[in-house]
Design an enzyme around this catalytic site. Structure first.
Site, short mmCIF file in Angstrom:
data_model
loop_
_atom_site.label_atom_id
_atom_site.label_comp_id
_atom_site.label_asym_id
_atom_site.label_seq_id
_atom_site.Cartn_x
_atom_site.Cartn_y
_atom_site.Cartn_z
N LYS A 113 2.20 -0.64 4.90
CA LYS A 113 1.77 0.53 5.69
C LYS A 113 2.88 0.99 6.62
CE LYS A 113 -3.19 -0.43 5.84
NZ LYS A 113 -4.19 -1.03 6.71
N LYS A 192 -5.01 3.86 -9.10
CA LYS A 192 -6.14 3.28 -8.37
C LYS A 192 -6.85 4.38 -7.56
CE LYS A 192 -7.20 0.37 -4.43
NZ LYS A 192 -7.31 0.70 -3.11
N LYS A 195 -8.39 6.91 -1.17
CA LYS A 195 -8.33 8.08 -0.26
C LYS A 195 -6.90 8.57 -0.15
CE LYS A 195 -10.41 5.74 3.16
NZ LYS A 195 -11.35 4.80 2.58
P1 ADP Z 1 -8.87 3.41 0.06
O1 ADP Z 1 -7.91 2.77 -0.90
O2 ADP Z 1 -9.55 4.59 -0.53
O3 ADP Z 1 -8.25 3.69 1.42
P2 ADP Z 1 -10.10 1.19 1.35
O4 ADP Z 1 -8.85 0.41 1.35
O5 ADP Z 1 -10.66 1.74 2.63
O6 ADP Z 1 -10.01 2.37 0.27
O7 ADP Z 1 -11.23 0.35 0.61
C1 ADP Z 1 -12.18 -0.46 1.20
C2 ADP Z 1 -12.63 -1.45 0.13
O8 ADP Z 1 -13.15 -0.72 -1.01
C3 ADP Z 1 -11.45 -2.28 -0.42
O9 ADP Z 1 -11.32 -3.49 0.26
C4 ADP Z 1 -11.87 -2.52 -1.86
O10 ADP Z 1 -12.68 -3.69 -1.94
C5 ADP Z 1 -12.77 -1.37 -2.22
N1 ADP Z 1 -12.06 -0.41 -3.08
C6 ADP Z 1 -11.23 0.57 -2.68
N2 ADP Z 1 -10.75 1.27 -3.71
C7 ADP Z 1 -11.28 0.72 -4.81
C8 ADP Z 1 -11.17 0.99 -6.21
N3 ADP Z 1 -10.42 1.98 -6.68
N4 ADP Z 1 -11.85 0.21 -7.08
C9 ADP Z 1 -12.63 -0.81 -6.62
N5 ADP Z 1 -12.78 -1.12 -5.33
C10 ADP Z 1 -12.11 -0.37 -4.41
#
Ligand code: ADP
Ligand code: TRP
Length: 342
Positions: A113, A192, A195
């Site tokens: 990050k 993947k 957001k």
């Molecule tokens: P983002 O990548 O959208 O910022 P976060 O990191 O806030 O999402 O995700 C919170 C939780 O949601 C992660 O710890 C993970 O377990 C789950 N998660 C996020 N993206 C995915 C995905 N593409 N597939 C499966 N689980 C996901």
């Protein structure tokens, strides 16, 4: 005692990957235990990336409404907002004084990050310490998280061990529960779903928008008649996690035998998402239309969570040699106070 705990940052509205990869499995694990689970919205963690107060509040309600729409029972579990329990910040301080600097400096998530940011805050650096405080303050031992949180859980265990070594055994080491069975869902561009890539699907949002986004899923350019590989196709991968197993098998066969186009597969994916999420969308909208009801639920949860947090914090204060808060001293008569201060 098996106490499940997990947090979801209110850094945005949850997408399909969050719903299937984090929220639903956490609710299932919570419901499988007899002890109430601690499930919270990590708004203090979201502040490491978000600086718009209105947005933070809006996201917090959106995340709360999502958990409830996905079936979380707030009467059975303790469902609250992280910042409603300020004790967690005090514990984070005591823990940070035991946390070796290199452990935080070498954390993958921090390195990744901070590499992409012009300005790196101390909050981003100590993110894992606040996370350790979240877990330890409620004496939780089963922590369902995605693989991306593995190192954060290791840090929590290291910090808890350091505390126990320094001040005597107080904390049980929490166990991460990784959701092996849930694969990482791809987003509409095939990377993947995240957001940060702007490639998400929002099954609880406007269905027309959902339809448009599904139509934009990137595929190869094989013509309708050609046989296709289901396992390398984003549409199929998403269909496989939302449709019932016989329908998934049926789509697999259609891919393999040819004569089935990506357009038709996208229509089927939209229908499958609608079948799974339409009633949850209605529930989400009802919650979002009633912020007072959301507040009431979060505050009732926070009250329970605070009672537990205060118990732990008072044991920690006494272990580290910090007096109880002055608040309690004020209740004493001036005489007993002056005697104590002699
Ligand atoms: P983002 O990548 O959208 O910022 P976060 O990191 O806030 O999402 O995700 C919170 C939780 O949601 C992660 O710890 C993970 O377990 C789950 N998660 C996020 N993206 C995915 C995905 N593409 N597939 C499966 N689980 C996901
Ligand atoms: N860092 C977690 C995530 O981004 C959210 C979180 C905050 C959390 N505190 C926690 C998860 C405590 C589990 C336990 O997904």
């Amino acid at each position: 005692m098996r106490r499940v705990l997990t947090g979801i940052q209110s850094s945005g509205k949850p997408h399909l990957g969050n719903l299937l990869g984090a929220i639903l499995p956490a609710i299932e694990l919570a419901d499988s235990q007899t002890e109430p689970a601690y499930l919270f919205i990590a708004d203090l963690h979201a502040l490491t990336t978000l600086r718009d107060p209105a947005q933070l509040k809006a996201n917090t309600y959106a995340v709360a409404a999502t958990w409830l729409a996905m079936g979380l029972d707030p009467h059975r579990h303790v469902f609250f907002r992280q910042s409603d329990v300020p004790e967690v910040c005090e514990l984070a301080w005591y823990l940070s004084c035991l946390t070796p600097y290199p452990m935080l400096a070498n954390a993958h998530s921090f390195k990744e990050k901070s590499h992409n940011l012009a300005e790196v805050s101390a909050g981003l650096f100590t993110y894992p310490v606040l996370m350790a405080a979240d877990i330890l303050i409620y004496r939780a031992n089963l922590i369902p998280v995605g693989k991306d949180q593995k190192q954060h859980l290791e840090i929590t265990r290291d910090i808890a061990s350091a505390f126990n070594r320094t001040y005597g055994e107080l904390f049980e080491l929490p166990e991460p529960i990784f959701r092996e069975e849930v694969m990482i869902l791809p987003g509409i561009d095939g990377r993947k779903m995240s957001k940060s890539y702007g490639n998400t699907l929002d099954p609880l949002g406007d269905p027309q928008e959902l339809y448009k986004r599904i139509k934009r899923i990137v595929t190869d350019s094989k013509p309708v008649e050609a046989p296709k590989d289901p396992d390398s196709c984003t549409i199929f991968k998403l269909y496989a996690v939302v449709a019932p197993p016989p329908a998934v098998e049926d789509m697999r066969q259609r891919y393999l035998s040819g004569g089935y186009g990506y357009g038709a597969a996208k229509e089927a994916l939209f229908e499958a998402i609608e079948a799974k999420f339409a009633s949850r969308r209605e529930s989400y909208q009802r919650w979002m239309a009633d912020p007072e009801a959301l507040e009431a639920i979060l505050q009732a949860g926070a009250e329970k969570a605070r009672t537990e947090a205060q118990k732990t914090l008072s044991e920690v204060r006494s272990a580290v040699g910090v007096r109880p808060p002055l608040l309690r001293l004020r209740k004493r008569t001036p005489k007993s106070l002056s005697q104590r201060l002699k």
